[in-house]
Every structure is written in structure tokens, then in C-alpha cells.
Motif scaffolding. Structure first.
Motif, PDB file in Angstrom:
ATOM      1  N   LYS A   1       1.044  -1.144  -0.017  1.00  0.00           N
ATOM      2  CA  LYS A   1      -0.028   0.226   0.523  1.00  0.00           C
ATOM      3  C   LYS A   1       0.525   1.545   0.217  1.00  0.00           C
ATOM      4  CE  LYS A   1      -0.707   0.087   5.201  1.00  0.00           C
ATOM      5  NZ  LYS A   1      -1.404  -0.100   5.911  1.00  0.00           N
ATOM      6  N   GLY A   2       2.559   1.035   0.858  1.00  0.00           N
ATOM      7  CA  GLY A   2       3.190   2.533   0.156  1.00  0.00           C
ATOM      8  C   GLY A   2       4.156   2.146  -0.708  1.00  0.00           C
ATOM      9  N   GLU A   3       3.590   1.603  -2.210  1.00  0.00           N
ATOM     10  CA  GLU A   3       4.421   1.817  -2.899  1.00  0.00           C
ATOM     11  C   GLU A   3       3.455   2.189  -4.099  1.00  0.00           C
ATOM     12  OE1 GLU A   3       7.406  -0.028  -3.380  1.00  0.00           O
ATOM     13  OE2 GLU A   3       7.829  -0.694  -1.727  1.00  0.00           O
ATOM     14  N   ASP A   4       4.607   2.285  -5.113  1.00  0.00           N
ATOM     15  CA  ASP A   4       4.622   3.220  -6.390  1.00  0.00           C
ATOM     16  C   ASP A   4       3.974   2.600  -7.081  1.00  0.00           C
ATOM     17  OD1 ASP A   4       4.342   5.438  -8.273  1.00  0.00           O
ATOM     18  OD2 ASP A   4       6.739   6.002  -8.514  1.00  0.00           O
ATOM     19  N   PRO A   5       2.533   2.609  -8.013  1.00  0.00           N
ATOM     20  CA  PRO A   5       2.196   1.869  -8.450  1.00  0.00           C
ATOM     21  C   PRO A   5       3.521   1.909 -10.116  1.00  0.00           C
ATOM     22  CG  PRO A   5       0.670   3.571  -8.397  1.00  0.00           C
ATOM     23  CD  PRO A   5       1.941   3.309  -7.431  1.00  0.00           C
TER      24      PRO A   5
ATOM     25  N   ARG B   1      10.103  -3.031  -9.718  1.00  0.00           N
ATOM     26  CA  ARG B   1      10.595  -2.987  -8.289  1.00  0.00           C
ATOM     27  C   ARG B   1      11.153  -5.076  -7.838  1.00  0.00           C
ATOM     28  NH1 ARG B   1      11.692   0.003  -4.114  1.00  0.00           N
ATOM     29  NH2 ARG B   1      10.797  -1.468  -2.485  1.00  0.00           N
ATOM     30  N   LEU B   2       9.391  -5.213  -8.515  1.00  0.00           N
ATOM     31  CA  LEU B   2       8.964  -6.757  -8.187  1.00  0.00           C
ATOM     32  C   LEU B   2      10.334  -7.626  -9.208  1.00  0.00           C
ATOM     33  CD1 LEU B   2       5.492  -7.336  -8.332  1.00  0.00           C
ATOM     34  CD2 LEU B   2       7.050  -7.479  -5.478  1.00  0.00           C
ATOM     35  N   ALA B   3      10.316  -7.174 -10.350  1.00  0.00           N
ATOM     36  CA  ALA B   3      11.813  -7.521 -11.127  1.00  0.00           C
ATOM     37  C   ALA B   3      13.246  -7.793 -10.621  1.00  0.00           C
ATOM     38  CB  ALA B   3      11.441  -7.354 -12.430  1.00  0.00           C
ATOM     39  N   THR B   4      13.130  -6.643  -9.740  1.00  0.00           N
ATOM     40  CA  THR B   4      14.804  -6.421  -9.787  1.00  0.00           C
ATOM     41  C   THR B   4      14.835  -7.116  -8.169  1.00  0.00           C
ATOM     42  OG1 THR B   4      14.282  -4.398  -8.914  1.00  0.00           O
ATOM     43  CG2 THR B   4      15.099  -4.605 -10.926  1.00  0.00           C
ATOM     44  N   ARG B   5      14.391  -7.408  -7.944  1.00  0.00           N
ATOM     45  CA  ARG B   5      13.960  -8.280  -5.789  1.00  0.00           C
ATOM     46  C   ARG B   5      14.065  -7.005  -5.473  1.00  0.00           C
ATOM     47  NH1 ARG B   5      13.522 -13.500  -6.598  1.00  0.00           N
ATOM     48  NH2 ARG B   5      13.467 -14.758  -8.301  1.00  0.00           N
ATOM     49  N   GLN B   6      13.497  -5.872  -5.552  1.00  0.00           N
ATOM     50  CA  GLN B   6      13.524  -5.207  -4.471  1.00  0.00           C
ATOM     51  C   GLN B   6      12.935  -4.698  -3.432  1.00  0.00           C
ATOM     52  OE1 GLN B   6      14.608  -1.209  -6.294  1.00  0.00           O
ATOM     53  NE2 GLN B   6      15.617  -1.483  -8.195  1.00  0.00           N
TER      54      GLN B   6
END
Length: 494
Positions: free
Chosen positions: A61-65, A71-76
Motif C-alpha cells: 500500500k506504500g509502493e508507487d504503482p 521493483r518486483l523484477a529486480t527483487r527490491q
């Protein structure tokens, strides 16, 4: 209708009833157990899904869409271990889809209907997991195409985050479990029914023996008995009770048969005894009516014969009435009585009836007793007078003329302090054969089967004596008199 059902139920065998009832109970228990397990499993699966949805919504809920996929692809960004068919959507404040992430192991790319998810709608959910159907409406049971989801407002911008998982997988798992549980339940019911049927058949097998025994008894074989079984089981107690009942039935039937035999013999004897005097009475009456008796001595002889035959018939009837009264439950009037005085009176009466035999009163040792002696006992005087009268009449009947008859008396104290009265009537006649000494006390029994009117009685005198003695809680036996003859010994509490 109700009576027909009751009648149909009564026609069903006990084995079938017990088996059906047992299987029905097991079936109910299996059903309740299965439903309870499914309910627990459903709650467990839903709780796991809700935990994943809530934890994922907190992380996103605090992530930038716009940066989410990178971020998911780079595992951040690390997400909780969601199932492979999850759906993540970012909505603006009007409910318009900004970005949607779909993960599915198959070709299906189904997504939930989020057309109703405005900012106000999201706030109403309060971040609590809920289910929606294919129309996007919140429902208790979302069906096969429903979704379980969490909707929360975004913290970095106006809008909302929706994390959803389809309910089809859990529903399929629950349905599969229900199918497997139903199959095992059916198999369990079949095996249980078979086992219960065999167990009940084995338990009820002794009842087949009861049925066969009952059929044999019904056909007349009253000697049949059930197998004795050890222990205190229901079947063992039933067998013992039925065997006891059959013993009682057999004894009753034997006694009845014995009584009928005695009655038949008595009827034959009584018929002869009564027919003979009746024929004589009728014959003398016809002779008198026809005028054949003209001389006074002839008429006197005829009247004498009629009188003697009437006396014989009266004696037989009186014996029957006496024995009938003995069978009644009238209470004995016990009073302290001197048996010596009673015996002297009975001896005088017997001497008047038959003066051809001498009657003496003695003690058991043979010492004579006079009217000053005393042998006392608590007895019913009238009943004991009947005992002495019948025993003296029997002794007179079966002893030769001029013979002596003794009445022996004694009152002894036993080791326990109780006094026992002993009374013996001894004759010196022909005696009683040993094998017949118990039979002489039976009703209608006569040793003299020739029915000689001089020696044969009605067969009731000794039966009356035995009945009176038994009512006094005493015992009478027949013995042999030393030197020949019969001795009747009576013992009873004094």
C-alpha cells in the motif's frame, strides 16, 4: 397409515432392526464428523488466505504503482509467498484501474470485477478480508468464480490497493475432500454394517437354540433343555431361567400325569365300591317292592344289608370331604395337648368300632402308659385325633383278629433345645413291602388291588394322615414292626 408403519416395523427381524439402527447411528456420526472436519478445514484455509492477503496489502500500500513491476523484477520488493494465481490492482480514487498484476499457472487470465471499488467503497471495507462474486458484489458465498480479497487505501497517493485470490482452488479442495470423505464414509458404513450383522447374528445364535427347544417342547418333548452357559451374560441368565421354567413345567406335567393316573385308579375303585353297595341296595329294594321279602327275618336282613352298604358309601364320601378340607388353607388351632389322653380316647373309639383287637398305649421302649402319664405337644387336637383314628383303622384292617396294636408316644428334647414329638402306631399283621412304603401315603393308592370289601379301604385314609402331619410341619414314614407287621412313625415339633 401409522398402524401400517407399525405393522411393517414389527415384521422386520430383530437382527435387521439392530443392524439398521447401528449403521444409522454410525452414519450420523460419520456425517457429523465429516461436516465438522470440512468446516474446520474451510476456516483454516480461509485464515491462511486472509493472512497472506493482509500481509501483502501492508507491504504494497506504500509502493508507487509505476515502479512496482520494476521493483518486483529486480527483487527490491519482497512479497509474502502468495499462490501462483493472485491478482494485484492499483485503483485511483474513482475506482479506475491504474495497474493490474495477474499471476496464473494456467492459461486463464481471469480477474475480479472491481467496477464498484471507489474510494468510499474501499473505506467501508475497513481493511478486513471479504469475498466478492463475479459481479463484484460482496457475498458470504462467492461461488466457483468468486474472489477473496483485501482493499486498503494507498498511503503515497489517492487511490486504493486490492490484493485478491480466487476462491475456486479452496472450494475445489474442499469438494475433493468431501468426495473422498464421502467415499470412505460409504465404505465404512458397508464394512460396519457387515460386521454388525455378523456380530448380532453370532450374539443371537443362542436364540435359535431357544426357538428349537421351544418347538420341541411344544411337540411334547418336555425333556429338552438349553445348553448351560458360564458367566453372568444375558444369554447365560436367560438359559438358566428358561431351564428352571422348563424344569417346573416338566415337574408340573409329571405331577399332573401322576395325579390323573391316581384319579383314574380312584375313580375305578370308587366306582366299584359305590356300584357294589348300590346294586345291593337296589336289589333288596326291588325284592321288597316285588313282595319277595315276606318274612320278618328276611325284611330285617335286607334292611341290615342296606344299612351296612349305606354306611360304606357314607365313609367313602366323608373321606373325600375330609381330604378336600385338608387341601384348604385353614389355620391349625394349636394348643398344648396331652397325647396320652388323646390316644386313650382314640383307642376306646377304635375298640367300639372293632373289638377284635387289643389296643395298648406305651412309650417307645414298650412300657405301658396309663391316664396319669403325660406326653404334651402343641398340636391341633381334632386333626391329631383324625390321625390316630385313621392309623388305628388301618392297623385293624391289616392285622389278624386277637392281635395287639400299640400306640407308642415320646416327647424328646433335641440338641438345639427343641422338643420333638414321636408317635408310632404298630400292628402285627402282614406288613408293607419295602418298595411300597412311600406309595401308601399317595392319594387313592391301595395296596389291596383286589378291592376286597373287607380289607380294602378307599385309599384315602393314609393320604389324610400325611396331609395333617405335613400341616404340622412333621413327617410320617412306614417301617417294619419287629416280628412282622407295619409301624407308622410320626415325628413333628412339639
Amino acid at each position: 397409515m401409522e398402524s401400517k408403519r407399525s405393522l411393517a416395523w414389527e415384521r422386520i427381524s430383530l437382527r435387521t432392526k439392530l443392524t439398521a439402527l447401528s449403521v444409522a447411528i454410525i452414519g450420523v456420526l460419520v456425517l457429523v464428523s465429516s461436516l465438522g472436519t470440512i468446516a474446520l478445514l474451510r476456516t483454516y484455509l480461509q485464515a491462511n488466505v486472509d493472512t497472506l492477503l493482509t500481509s501483502t496489502s501492508i507491504a504494497l500500500k506504500g509502493e508507487d504503482p509505476a515502479l512496482l513491476e520494476e521493483r518486483l523484477a529486480t527483487r527490491q520488493l519482497q512479497l509474502p509467498p502468495l499462490p501462483t494465481d493472485f491478482y494485484i490492482a492499483y485503483l485511483d480514487e474513482t475506482g479506475t484501474l491504474l495497474i493490474g498484476l495477474v499471476s496464473s499457472a494456467g492459461d486463464s487470465r481471469d480477474v475480479p470485477n472491481l467496477s464498484n471499488f471507489s474510494a468510499e467503497y474501499v473505506l467501508l471495507t475497513q481493511g478486513i478480508p471479504f469475498e466478492v462474486n463475479e459481479k463484484g458484489q460482496i457475498a458470504e458465498d462467492s461461488g466457483v468464480q468468486g474472489w477473496r480479497m483485501v482493499a486498503v487505501p494507498l498511503t503515497t497517493m489517492p487511490g486504493a490497493l486490492v490484493v485478491a485470490l480466487p476462491t475456486g482452488a479452496n472450494n475445489a479442495l474442499l469438494a475433493q475432500y468431501g468426495l473422498i470423505g464421502g467415499g470412505f464414509g460409504a465404505l465404512l458404513l458397508i464394512l460396519s454394517g457387515l460386521s454388525i450383522w455378523l456380530t448380532i447374528s453370532s450374539a443371537l445364535k443362542p436364540l435359535n437354540e431357544v426357538e428349537r427347544t421351544a418347538e420341541a417342547v411344544t411337540e411334547g418333548d418336555i425333556s429338552q433343555r438349553l445348553m448351560e452357559r458360564e458367566g453372568d451374560t444375558e444369554i447365560a441368565r436367560l438359559n438358566r431361567s428358561l431351564n428352571t421354567m422348563l424344569d417346573g413345567v416338566q415337574t408340573a406335567m409329571q405331577d399332573r400325569s401322576k395325579t390323573l393316573d391316581q384319579m383314574r385308579r380312584f375313580v375305578a375303585d370308587a366306582s366299584h365300591e359305590l356300584r357294589t353297595p348300590l346294586v345291593s341296595v337296589r336289589g333288596y329294594a326291588e325284592l321288597y317292592r316285588m313282595g319277595a321279602l315276606k318274612k320278618p327275618d328276611q325284611i330285617a336282613e335286607a334292611m341290615g344289608r342296606i344299612e351296612s352298604e349305606a354306611v360304606r358309601m357314607t365313609g367313602l364320601v366323608e373321606s373325600l370331604l375330609t381330604l378336600t378340607r385338608m387341601d384348604e388353607t385353614t389355620k391349625l388351632e394349636r394348643v398344648k395337648t396331652n397325647l396320652v389322653t388323646l390316644s386313650i380316647d382314640a383307642a376306646k373309639d377304635a375298640s367300639v368300632a372293632d373289638g377284635k383287637r387289643k389296643i395298648v398305649i406305651t412309650d417307645l421302649a414298650g412300657n405301658k402308659l396309663d391316664d396319669t402319664a403325660s406326653v404334651e405337644a402343641n398340636i391341633d387336637a381334632n386333626s391329631m385325633r383324625q390321625v390316630l383314628t385313621n392309623l388305628l383303622a388301618n392297623a385293624s384292617r391289616f392285622s389278624p383278629e386277637g392281635a395287639q396294636i400299640e400306640i407308642a408316644l415320646d416327647n424328646q428334647e433335641w440338641f438345639d433345645g427343641k422338643k420333638i414329638l414321636t408317635l408310632e402306631v404298630r400292628d402285627h399283621g402282614e406288613g408293607i413291602p419295602e418298595q411300597l412304603r412311600d406309595k401308601v401315603f399317595e392319594r387313592f393308592y391301595r395296596i389291596d388291588n383286589s378291592r376286597n370289601s373287607e380289607t380294602g379301604g378307599s385309599g384315602l385314609g393314609l393320604a389324610i394322615v400325611s396331609s395333617i402331619v405335613n400341616r404340622h410341619e412333621g413327617k410320617i414314614i412306614a417301617l417294619e414292626t419287629p416280628g412282622g407287621g407295619a409301624t407308622f412313625r410320626v415325628t413333628m415339633p412339639a
